[in-house]
Design a protein around this motif. Structure first.
Motif, PDB file in Angstrom:
ATOM      1  N   GLY A 130      32.041  17.132  59.231  1.00 19.22           N
ATOM      2  CA  GLY A 130      30.909  17.516  58.372  1.00 19.22           C
ATOM      3  C   GLY A 130      31.198  18.782  57.582  1.00 19.22           C
ATOM      4  O   GLY A 130      30.307  19.308  56.924  1.00 19.22           O
ATOM      5  N   SER A 199      23.085  27.826  59.125  1.00 24.89           N
ATOM      6  CA  SER A 199      21.788  27.323  58.693  1.00 24.89           C
ATOM      7  C   SER A 199      21.154  26.472  59.782  1.00 24.89           C
ATOM      8  O   SER A 199      19.950  26.211  59.751  1.00 24.89           O
ATOM      9  CB  SER A 199      21.902  26.548  57.376  1.00 24.89           C
ATOM     10  N   GLN A 200      21.957  26.063  60.785  1.00 24.26           N
ATOM     11  CA  GLN A 200      21.362  25.319  61.898  1.00 24.26           C
ATOM     12  C   GLN A 200      20.282  26.174  62.564  1.00 24.26           C
ATOM     13  O   GLN A 200      19.218  25.672  62.920  1.00 24.26           O
ATOM     14  CB  GLN A 200      22.453  24.957  62.918  1.00 24.26           C
ATOM     15  N   TYR A 266      11.335  17.854  55.779  1.00 24.24           N
ATOM     16  CA  TYR A 266      12.697  18.411  55.772  1.00 24.24           C
ATOM     17  C   TYR A 266      13.511  17.600  54.769  1.00 24.24           C
ATOM     18  O   TYR A 266      13.576  16.368  54.868  1.00 24.24           O
ATOM     19  CB  TYR A 266      13.310  18.300  57.172  1.00 24.24           C
ATOM     20  N   ASN A 273      23.357  14.966  52.935  1.00 28.64           N
ATOM     21  CA  ASN A 273      24.121  14.524  54.092  1.00 28.64           C
ATOM     22  C   ASN A 273      23.290  13.462  54.792  1.00 28.64           C
ATOM     23  O   ASN A 273      22.178  13.774  55.232  1.00 28.64           O
ATOM     24  CB  ASN A 273      24.351  15.710  55.043  1.00 28.64           C
ATOM     25  N   ASP A 301      17.030  22.203  52.679  1.00 24.88           N
ATOM     26  CA  ASP A 301      18.351  22.498  53.237  1.00 24.88           C
ATOM     27  C   ASP A 301      19.398  22.314  52.128  1.00 24.88           C
ATOM     28  O   ASP A 301      19.763  21.204  51.776  1.00 24.88           O
ATOM     29  CB  ASP A 301      18.609  21.536  54.410  1.00 24.88           C
ATOM     30  N   THR A 331      23.964  28.202  53.556  1.00 20.90           N
ATOM     31  CA  THR A 331      24.966  28.596  54.545  1.00 20.90           C
ATOM     32  C   THR A 331      26.291  28.930  53.869  1.00 20.90           C
ATOM     33  O   THR A 331      26.583  28.418  52.779  1.00 20.90           O
ATOM     34  CB  THR A 331      25.171  27.444  55.553  1.00 20.90           C
ATOM     35  N   LYS A 334      30.031  25.744  54.602  1.00 19.96           N
ATOM     36  CA  LYS A 334      30.737  24.687  53.870  1.00 19.96           C
ATOM     37  C   LYS A 334      31.538  25.287  52.717  1.00 19.96           C
ATOM     38  O   LYS A 334      32.620  24.820  52.389  1.00 19.96           O
ATOM     39  CB  LYS A 334      29.762  23.647  53.316  1.00 19.96           C
TER      40      LYS A 334
HETATM   41  N1  PMP Z   1      22.536  21.258  57.186  1.00 28.33           N
HETATM   42  C1  PMP Z   1      23.371  20.232  56.973  1.00 28.33           C
HETATM   43  C2  PMP Z   1      22.941  19.156  56.039  1.00 28.33           C
HETATM   44  C3  PMP Z   1      24.607  20.173  57.617  1.00 28.33           C
HETATM   45  O1  PMP Z   1      25.421  19.149  57.387  1.00 28.33           O
HETATM   46  C4  PMP Z   1      24.959  21.219  58.511  1.00 28.33           C
HETATM   47  C5  PMP Z   1      26.274  21.229  59.275  1.00 28.33           C
HETATM   48  N2  PMP Z   1      27.062  20.163  59.236  1.00 28.33           N
HETATM   49  C6  PMP Z   1      24.047  22.257  58.701  1.00 28.33           C
HETATM   50  C7  PMP Z   1      22.853  22.246  58.022  1.00 28.33           C
HETATM   51  C8  PMP Z   1      24.321  23.388  59.646  1.00 28.33           C
HETATM   52  O2  PMP Z   1      25.478  24.088  59.342  1.00 28.33           O
HETATM   53  P1  PMP Z   1      25.712  25.619  59.701  1.00 28.33           P
HETATM   54  O3  PMP Z   1      24.871  25.933  60.890  1.00 28.33           O
HETATM   55  O4  PMP Z   1      27.174  25.694  60.002  1.00 28.33           O
HETATM   56  O5  PMP Z   1      25.299  26.405  58.506  1.00 28.33           O
END
Ligand code: PMP
Length: 497
Positions: A130, A199-200, A266, A273, A301, A331, A334
């Motif tokens: 991802g 961002s999770q 959301y 994704n 997001d 975030t 990526k």
């Molecule tokens: N949102 C989406 C759509 C994602 O695909 C991901 C991680 N694959 C995240 C949030 C969270 O990523 P991170 O915590 O590394 O910012």
């Protein structure tokens, strides 16, 4: 019991008795539950004072090798062994653990990269990830920046953060993010920005601040599996809105708002994704308008919004937000590297302070050193240069992937070319199932993310989809990987015929 004692030796008698018994217990010749001789009896057998034997037993008891029961005697305990995962194989877990298991089953489908590794191909090619390409992480530049920060800030870089506002994030980083966002048409001040651990964490904070267990969250169907897992763990009810090439199907939304009374929507409007779709401009406006009419917060997001390879940039929902109905998250995972664990959210109004309080109780603060390093890296323009270069590289890889799909998988496979991001979303022909394809693909040395796992419900009904990450492999390996996938697909078709 006979114990050979050295009566003239240097070691006191009680220690000799204790050592003998200890050795016998550890070796198993005195098994657990054996009753040791009464101290009076052993003293008389050995020709020593009773207190000598009692001292030896006390030493063993202090080390947990025996236990004494008043009026009953002294018994051998099981010898201490390495900690065991479970006391007895097959023994039931405590009731509270069983209840937990029944209440919240945690999804446990094997990860594609594990299946790929287990298949043992000498040169595996993995399209299931991802994230962006780890080979592009600017390791050397980051090392230099971290050294410079430690030299410049010293201990301050290793404390929680600035006194009184460490949970909000390093102020200069928040200011820099605010400037970057403003340059992209999203006006925000540092006082609207909260730095999160990826961002999770922003998603988790928003869901916890805005919903109670049992309430409904609306999501695109399919959507990011990590968000689905989060919402399930929080015991939320999840309702799906279908998506097409232009993102969430807004015309299906209003009926759902009336039927389901959700407390949050959301959405991933840019390079979604897993489908790669981008929400078009008019749907963006309608979505924000509907959220206002139905008093519904939006969690936006924007995980790869900066990775656009063609087409016109769309405004963030937050940029269309007239009165604080949108919480925006993004975030550095990526665009830069996921191991930094730096993401952020933008919110205005009373919800911002709730999110800050959530952050405080969740982990107190995001790493100060990492935030400072990131701020230095972004400020000197290296980040923007890195981003431009990533876009060039990933655009070529996307083109290579689309070309290879047409060449090696074409018959009956459906897909839409994404304008940015990391993913191509494929639909297999007929009733073919991506979960069945995965082991065959792994045998050939290639893996992908099966699509059913991204749907809030009916994973089996939606098993004909799969997600390919085109950003993580070079064009040559994309071509080789697609060739292998084509072979696996032909074998699946032959088996199904
Ligand atoms: N949102 C989406 C759509 C994602 O695909 C991901 C991680 N694959 C995240 C949030 C969270 O990523 P991170 O915590 O590394 O910012």
């Amino acid at each position: 019991m006979r114990i050979a004692l050295e009566r003239d030796g240097k070691t006191p008698l009680y220690q000799q008795i204790e050592a003998y018994l200890r050795q016998a217990i550890l070796a198993g010749s005195l098994p657990p539950e054996t009753r040791l001789p009464a101290s009076r009896k052993l003293a008389s057998d050995l020709g020593v004072n009773r207190i000598t034997v009692e001292k030896a037993y006390a030493g063993l008891e202090a080390d947990g090798l025996v236990f004494s029961q008043v009026g009953s005697g002294t018994y051998v305990l099981p010898p201490p062994g390495p900690p065991q995962a479970r006391a007895a194989p097959g023994a039931p877990w405590p009731l509270w653990q069983q209840e937990l298991q029944a209440r919240q089953p945690v999804a446990s489908a094997p990860a594609p990269e594990i299946l790929l590794a287990e298949a043992g191909h000498p040169d595996p090619i993995d399209f299931s990830s991802g994230s962006g390409d780890a080979q592009r992480f600017p390791v050397e530049e980051l090392r230099r920046v971290i050294q410079a920060i430690l030299r410049r800030d010293g201990i301050a870089a290793l404390e929680y953060g600035e006194r009184g506002c460490s949970e909000r994030g390093y102020t200069p980083l928040r200011s820099t993010i605010a400037q970057v966002l403003a340059s992209q048409g999203l006006p925000a001040g540092p006082e609207n920005i909260l730095i999160t651990s990826g961002s999770q964490q922003a998603l988790a904070l928003a869901a916890q601040a805005l919903l109670q267990p049992g309430e409904v969250v609306l999501v695109e169907s399919p959507t990011y599996s990590g968000a689905l897992e989060l919402f399930r763990l929080l015991a939320l009810r999840i309702a799906g809105v279908p998506v097409d090439d232009n993102g969430l199907q807004i015309e299906k939304l209003e009926a759902l708002l009336q039927q389901q009374h959700p407390k949050l929507i959301y959405t991933i409007p840019n390079f979604h994704n897993p489908t790669g779709a981008c929400l078009n401009a008019s749907r963006r406006r309608q979505l924000v308008e509907l959220a206002g009419r139905y008093n519904l917060p939006i969690l936006e997001d924007d995980f790869v919004g900066d990775l656009r390879y063609e087409g016109r940039t769309q405004p963030a929902l937050k940029a269309l937000d007239p009165d604080g109905r949108v919480v925006y998250t993004s975030t550095f995972s990526k665009m830069l590297m996921p191991g930094l664990r730096v993401g952020f959210l933008v919110a205005s109004g009373p919800v911002y302070e709730r999110l800050v309080a959530g952050k405080r109780v969740s982990d107190l603060a995001t790493s100060s050193l990492t935030q400072r390093a990131l701020e230095a890296y972004v400020t000197v323009g290296r980040y923007q240069a890195h981003l431009r270069r990533s876009c060039q590289v990933y655009r070529k890889r996307r083109d290579a992937m689309l070309h290879a799909i047409k060449r090696y998988l074409s018959s009956g496979v459906q897909f839409s070319p994404p304008q940015g991001g990391l993913f191509v979303w494929l639909r297999l022909p007929g009733a073919l199932n991506a979960e069945d394809l995965l082991p065959l693909a792994c045998e050939q040395g290639v893996a992908f993310a099966p699509g059913g796992r991204f749907f809030p419900a009916d994973a089996a009904v939606n098993a004909g989809y799969l997600r390919l990450n085109f950003a993580v492999q070079t064009p040559e390996r994309i071509q080789a990987g697609m060739q292998r996938l084509g072979k696996a697909l032909r074998r699946l078709k032959a088996g199904a015929a």
